[in-house]
Structures are given as C-alpha cells and as structure tokens.
Motif scaffolding. Structure first.
Motif, short mmCIF file in Angstrom:
data_model
loop_
_atom_site.label_atom_id
_atom_site.label_comp_id
_atom_site.label_asym_id
_atom_site.label_seq_id
_atom_site.Cartn_x
_atom_site.Cartn_y
_atom_site.Cartn_z
N MET A 42 -1.81 -51.92 -13.59
CA MET A 42 -2.59 -50.93 -14.35
C MET A 42 -1.71 -49.75 -14.75
N ARG A 43 -0.77 -49.39 -13.89
CA ARG A 43 0.18 -48.32 -14.23
C ARG A 43 1.08 -48.76 -15.37
N ALA A 44 1.56 -49.99 -15.27
CA ALA A 44 2.46 -50.50 -16.33
C ALA A 44 1.74 -50.60 -17.67
N LEU A 45 0.42 -50.78 -17.63
CA LEU A 45 -0.36 -50.84 -18.87
C LEU A 45 -0.58 -49.45 -19.47
N GLY A 46 -0.30 -48.41 -18.69
CA GLY A 46 -0.38 -47.06 -19.25
C GLY A 46 -1.27 -46.09 -18.48
N ALA A 47 -2.02 -46.57 -17.49
CA ALA A 47 -2.96 -45.67 -16.79
C ALA A 47 -2.18 -44.59 -16.01
N GLN A 48 -2.52 -43.33 -16.27
CA GLN A 48 -1.86 -42.22 -15.57
C GLN A 48 -2.72 -41.72 -14.41
N THR A 49 -4.04 -41.85 -14.58
CA THR A 49 -4.96 -41.35 -13.54
C THR A 49 -5.59 -42.54 -12.83
N GLU B 259 -3.23 -48.64 -1.66
CA GLU B 259 -3.27 -48.44 -3.11
C GLU B 259 -2.81 -47.03 -3.47
N VAL B 260 -3.24 -46.06 -2.67
CA VAL B 260 -2.89 -44.66 -2.99
C VAL B 260 -1.39 -44.43 -2.74
N ILE B 261 -0.85 -45.01 -1.68
CA ILE B 261 0.60 -44.87 -1.45
C ILE B 261 1.35 -45.40 -2.67
N GLN B 262 0.92 -46.56 -3.16
CA GLN B 262 1.60 -47.15 -4.32
C GLN B 262 1.44 -46.26 -5.56
N ALA B 263 0.22 -45.75 -5.76
CA ALA B 263 -0.05 -44.91 -6.94
C ALA B 263 0.81 -43.64 -6.90
N VAL B 264 0.95 -43.05 -5.72
CA VAL B 264 1.77 -41.84 -5.59
C VAL B 264 3.22 -42.18 -5.93
N GLN B 265 3.68 -43.32 -5.42
CA GLN B 265 5.07 -43.72 -5.71
C GLN B 265 5.29 -43.94 -7.21
N LEU B 266 4.23 -44.34 -7.91
CA LEU B 266 4.33 -44.58 -9.35
C LEU B 266 4.06 -43.32 -10.16
N GLY B 267 3.83 -42.20 -9.46
CA GLY B 267 3.64 -40.92 -10.15
C GLY B 267 2.27 -40.76 -10.77
N MET B 268 1.28 -41.47 -10.24
CA MET B 268 -0.07 -41.35 -10.81
C MET B 268 -0.80 -40.14 -10.21
N ASP B 269 -1.78 -39.65 -10.96
CA ASP B 269 -2.70 -38.62 -10.46
C ASP B 269 -3.87 -39.35 -9.83
N VAL B 270 -4.27 -38.94 -8.63
CA VAL B 270 -5.23 -39.74 -7.85
C VAL B 270 -6.47 -38.93 -7.46
N GLY C 138 -15.88 -41.92 -23.19
CA GLY C 138 -14.95 -41.52 -24.25
C GLY C 138 -13.49 -41.78 -23.92
N ARG C 139 -13.23 -42.47 -22.83
CA ARG C 139 -11.83 -42.76 -22.45
C ARG C 139 -11.59 -44.25 -22.44
N GLN C 140 -10.34 -44.59 -22.69
CA GLN C 140 -9.93 -45.98 -22.56
C GLN C 140 -9.63 -46.22 -21.07
N VAL C 141 -10.33 -47.16 -20.47
CA VAL C 141 -10.16 -47.38 -19.02
C VAL C 141 -9.84 -48.84 -18.70
N VAL C 142 -9.20 -49.00 -17.58
CA VAL C 142 -9.09 -50.33 -16.95
C VAL C 142 -9.76 -50.18 -15.59
N CYS C 143 -10.59 -51.16 -15.25
CA CYS C 143 -11.39 -51.03 -14.05
C CYS C 143 -11.24 -52.28 -13.19
N MET C 144 -10.92 -52.08 -11.93
CA MET C 144 -10.93 -53.22 -10.99
C MET C 144 -12.34 -53.36 -10.47
N GLN C 145 -13.00 -54.44 -10.88
CA GLN C 145 -14.36 -54.69 -10.39
C GLN C 145 -14.20 -55.53 -9.12
N GLY C 146 -14.10 -54.82 -8.02
CA GLY C 146 -13.69 -55.44 -6.76
C GLY C 146 -12.20 -55.26 -6.58
#
Ligand code: HPA
Length: 272
Positions: A100-107, A215-226, A72-80
């Motif tokens: 993926m963050r720039a496209l709108g993904a928050q989590t 990846e997680v360091i970058q996601a944290v810097q971009l303010g994502m929930d991980v 039920g969610r709109q997702v972007v998925c890295m397959q690999g």
C-alpha cells in the motif's frame, strides 16, 4: 525472493487494474469490514491473487484489498488483515503495508478489535492509540540485509501527534467520546489469562489485541503517518468474570462499527 522484487511483482498485478493512486490506507480489523461499504469501489483484489501476499484465514476477515474513493479521498482499504497468530512470518503480516505504501499511500489508518485493560473503558467505546507495547515476540524489520534498513528505528512518535489531534477534533465534532491509551500487542491466538491482564495493566497498557503493532512498526519504517483506533469489544479477561469468546468479539465490533466508520470518514475529510 528479495523484498523489492516481491513488491514489484505485487505492483505488476495491481497496477493495471488501478485508476488513481491511493493517498491513504485503511486497515479494517475484526468485525469492522462493513466500514468498507461506504467506499465508492473502483476495484477489489483478493490477497490470495496478489503475488507474495498471503490469504487471510482469520474469522471475520475477508482478506481483500479495496480501491476507491471515500470522503473525497483516493483510498486503499484492507478488508480484513493478516495476523502473526495465523502462522505467518512478521514480514508476511506486514507485506500489505509495504504494497500500500509502494502504491502511494502516505497515511495509514489502522483499526482493530481490542480487550479493555483500563476499567474506565466500556464495550463499544473507541480508543485512539497514543503508543504501543510490542509483546508479540515478533518484528517485521528483518529485511535489513537486502535493503540496508536494519538501522535502529526511532519509535518515539509512532502515532503521528498531529493526526491524533485531528482525530480528537473530529471525535469532538461528532460528539463521540474517544479514549486515549496504550495498545499492547500479543501474538495470540488465545485470549489472555486474568493474571496477564493484571500484568499488562502494571506495564501501562489500556487495551490488548492480537494485531496492529507489527503493521505500525513497518509503517513507521516506511515513513508513513499513522492513526491507530481500537474498538473495545470486551473487557479483558478476569475483569468481569465472564468467559471470553471470539464470536462475542465479532458481535460487539459489528454493533459499534458505524461509529468507527463515521470517525474514519470524518478523519479522511479533514486530512490535509
Ligand atoms: N485480547 C486479545 N485480543 C483481543 C481481545 C482480547 O481481550 N479482544 C479483541 N481482541
């Protein structure tokens, strides 16, 4: 080329092919690509066709961005995914996270295959990552001069506490025993020596792998929930005395992938 320009070029390629913007991003690690089959696919783009994004060369990593609906969610998925050991710069490894963050993904739900350091774990178990130790020797936050973002970043809560609680609740509902632990990231590509595994245990690590931390360091810097999830594919070197092989890792990951898929879908259902 400057980072904002690189991202703009990637978005210009992806944007016209995209329907709705993704709410959540999922990174599927070694042997977990099959989890993507549950996605109602709207569009798939090879990393290699996205300007600025490097193609994947690791075994078992298709290297595609998938867009669609899952639980039920709109997702972007890295397959690999991309690995530091593929000879890339840390900034290249995390470029898909930027996009993926720039496209709108928050989590961000990031998965990986990992070797157990904690001898209470078994092959096929899943560990929810509570924290990490970055021993890759690399760091992706080197765009500072261009972006002004070189400030020291707080890493106290990388793996979002509320989402860890949510993950535990979903696992409990599903009757899934979910370990909690610290993931230690190395560059690879070789497996560890038994002495390294003992040393990493003394450092406080429960599992070891060759991805995720950049990846997680970058996601944290971009303010994502991980959320970080490790599939235990083998016991760390020296624990059982058996030799380690990449094929065994892939096989173990494939064998338990359905469990990981169920957990990811359960989490997406419950995301606020
Ligand atoms: N070590 C490092 N990376 C890994 C392992 C391991 O034992 N298993 C899966 N990825």
């Amino acid at each position: 080329m400057a980072l904002p320009e690189l991202i703009a070029r990637a978005l210009a390629t992806i944007g016209p092919r995209l329907g709705a913007r993704p709410e959540a991003a999922v990174v599927l690690g070694s042997g977990l690509s099959g989890c993507a089959e549950a996605i109602e696919l709207e569009c798939a783009i090879d990393f290699a066709d996205i300007p600025g994004m490097r193609a994947s060369t690791a075994p078992g990593h298709l290297g595609r961005l998938l867009f669609g609906r899952l639980a039920g969610r709109q997702v972007v998925c890295m397959q690999g995914r991309l690995h530091y050991y593929e000879g890339l710069q840390p900034t290249e490894v995390v470029f898909p996270i930027q996009v993926m963050r720039a496209l709108g993904a928050q989590t961000l739900i990031v998965t990986n295959a990992a070797g157990a350091i904690n001898t209470g774990f078994a092959v096929g178990d899943i560990m929810s990552i509570t924290d990490h130790i970055n021993l890759t020797g690399g760091n992706p936050l080197t765009w500072g001069e261009e972006t002004g973002l070189a400030d020291c970043l707080d890493m106290s809560y990388c793996y979002t506490p509320a989402l860890r609680d949510l993950t535990n609740a979903v696992a409990q509902e599903q009757g899934l025993a979910l370990h909690q632990g610290v993931y230690l990231g190395v560059r690879g590509p070789n497996f560890e020596t038994p002495a390294e595994i003992r040393a990493f245990r003394a450092l406080g690590a429960d599992a070891v792998g060759m991805s995720t931390v950049l990846e997680v360091i970058q996601a944290v810097q971009l303010g994502m929930d991980v959320i970080g999830l490790s599939m235990i594919t083998n016991m760390g070197a020296g624990i059982t005395g058996q030799r380690l092989g990449g094929d065994d890792v892939l096989r173990a990951s494939l064998a338990a992938a359905a469990k990981m898929e169920g957990l990811i879908i359960g989490i997406l259902h419950r995301l606020g």
